[in-house]
Design an enzyme around this catalytic site. Structure first.
Site, PDB file in Angstrom:
ATOM      1  N   SER A 195       0.910  -1.133  -0.020  1.00  0.00           N
ATOM      2  CA  SER A 195       0.107   0.106   0.070  1.00  0.00           C
ATOM      3  C   SER A 195       0.966   1.376  -0.233  1.00  0.00           C
ATOM      4  O   SER A 195       1.701   1.629   0.987  1.00  0.00           O
ATOM      5  CB  SER A 195      -0.882  -0.104   1.328  1.00  0.00           C
ATOM      6  N   HIS A 197      -1.098  -1.221  -4.265  1.00  0.00           N
ATOM      7  CA  HIS A 197      -2.331  -0.927  -3.765  1.00  0.00           C
ATOM      8  C   HIS A 197      -2.597   0.737  -3.482  1.00  0.00           C
ATOM      9  O   HIS A 197      -1.639   1.234  -2.894  1.00  0.00           O
ATOM     10  CB  HIS A 197      -2.544  -1.736  -2.474  1.00  0.00           C
ATOM     11  N   ASP A 235      -4.631   3.580  -2.102  1.00  0.00           N
ATOM     12  CA  ASP A 235      -6.002   3.788  -1.182  1.00  0.00           C
ATOM     13  C   ASP A 235      -6.783   5.324  -1.588  1.00  0.00           C
ATOM     14  O   ASP A 235      -5.744   6.251  -1.407  1.00  0.00           O
ATOM     15  CB  ASP A 235      -5.661   3.858   0.248  1.00  0.00           C
ATOM     16  N   MET A 291      -9.346   7.925  -0.645  1.00  0.00           N
ATOM     17  CA  MET A 291     -10.421   8.193   0.600  1.00  0.00           C
ATOM     18  C   MET A 291     -10.730   9.517   0.040  1.00  0.00           C
ATOM     19  O   MET A 291      -9.861  10.487  -0.152  1.00  0.00           O
ATOM     20  CB  MET A 291      -9.514   7.852   1.953  1.00  0.00           C
ATOM     21  N   HIS A 320      -8.432   0.941  -4.306  1.00  0.00           N
ATOM     22  CA  HIS A 320      -9.231   0.660  -3.409  1.00  0.00           C
ATOM     23  C   HIS A 320     -10.095   2.135  -3.025  1.00  0.00           C
ATOM     24  O   HIS A 320      -9.509   2.888  -2.454  1.00  0.00           O
ATOM     25  CB  HIS A 320      -8.630   0.140  -2.131  1.00  0.00           C
ATOM     26  N   MET A 333     -12.262   4.118  -1.202  1.00  0.00           N
ATOM     27  CA  MET A 333     -12.990   4.201   0.274  1.00  0.00           C
ATOM     28  C   MET A 333     -13.782   5.579   0.002  1.00  0.00           C
ATOM     29  O   MET A 333     -13.467   6.706   0.689  1.00  0.00           O
ATOM     30  CB  MET A 333     -11.976   4.240   1.328  1.00  0.00           C
ATOM     31  N   MET A 346     -11.380  -6.147   5.325  1.00  0.00           N
ATOM     32  CA  MET A 346     -10.854  -4.984   5.944  1.00  0.00           C
ATOM     33  C   MET A 346     -10.625  -5.763   7.516  1.00  0.00           C
ATOM     34  O   MET A 346     -11.508  -5.939   7.980  1.00  0.00           O
ATOM     35  CB  MET A 346     -11.749  -3.728   6.015  1.00  0.00           C
ATOM     36  N   ASP A 396      -6.477  -6.433   3.916  1.00  0.00           N
ATOM     37  CA  ASP A 396      -6.041  -5.431   4.294  1.00  0.00           C
ATOM     38  C   ASP A 396      -6.250  -4.932   5.678  1.00  0.00           C
ATOM     39  O   ASP A 396      -7.403  -4.597   6.185  1.00  0.00           O
ATOM     40  CB  ASP A 396      -6.557  -4.252   3.328  1.00  0.00           C
TER      41      ASP A 396
END
Length: 215
Positions: free
Chosen positions: A9, A34, A36, A38, A67, A69, A140, A175
């Protein structure tokens, strides 16, 4: 289970040196990268968005495991796919369950793998009707939003049922708090993809850290 996919990540990378830090993990055995995303709404933190993914794609050699979120992820699927995402994972909690099949089909029509994720408090049983539509389930094992949190053991217990009802080639990713000990717990329960941030990037030996997740 062999062929464990390790997806470092970049949440734990140096954002001023993303090209360097992605090359570092790619050169030392990473399978995916990865990313993330957000939005400050679905989770309290705000990270990176579509322009950064587009920039990463210019130099990343490995697939970008994105990913989301974020709230209303369906609005941004096409943009992330065009920016260079190879895997797009959205949260069950962020979408209308009646739209999941359609949503997965859209992701796949854009040439990406479709993933669905659940937060720690979400029961894995909610996913069973949708497992035939997804390429990957992301479990998660921390509350999404920040790196460096402690692994929640009860979350890993969701893996066997997901594996039981999923297709044979379903990727089950985990994760949150993944290290050389928790990775073994997850793999023993049926996971075959691991996301690790701080464990890899804070390691003195990145190659050794990545290898330790597979054995």
């Amino acid at each position: 289970m062999n062929n464990i996919i390790v997806s470092p990540s970049i949440l734990s990378a140096d954002f001023a040196n993303l090209e360097r830090d992605i090359k570092l993990v790619e050169d030392n055995g990473a399978d995916w990268i990865h990313v993330d995303v957000m939005d400050g709404h679905f989770v309290p933190n705000i990270t990176i968005g579509i322009p950064v993914v587009k920039s990463l794609k210019r130099f990343a050699q490995k697939p970008l495991d994105v990913h989301l979120m974020i709230e209303n992820p369906e609005k941004y699927i096409e943009d992330f796919a065009k920016a260079g995402a190879d895997i797009i994972t959205f949260h069950y909690e962020a979408v209308n369950p009646d739209k999941i099949e359609e949503f997965c089909n859209k992701i796949k029509s854009l040439g990406c793998k479709a993933g669905i994720s659940i937060k720690p408090k979400t029961n894995q049983k909610v996913l069973i009707p949708y497992l035939e539509f997804v390429d990957m389930v992301l479990v998660m094992t921390v509350e999404p939003g920040f790196g460096g949190q402690e692994f929640m053991h009860f979350c890993a217990q969701k893996i066997p049922e997901i594996r039981q009802y999923g297709k044979e080639d379903l990727i089950v990713q985990v994760d949150g708090g993944i290290n050389d000990i928790t990775s073994k717990i997850c793999i023993s329960l049926g996971a075959n993809s691991l996301v690790a941030g701080s464990y890899i990037y804070k390691s003195k030996d990145v190659k050794k850290a990545i290898e330790s997740l597979r054995v």
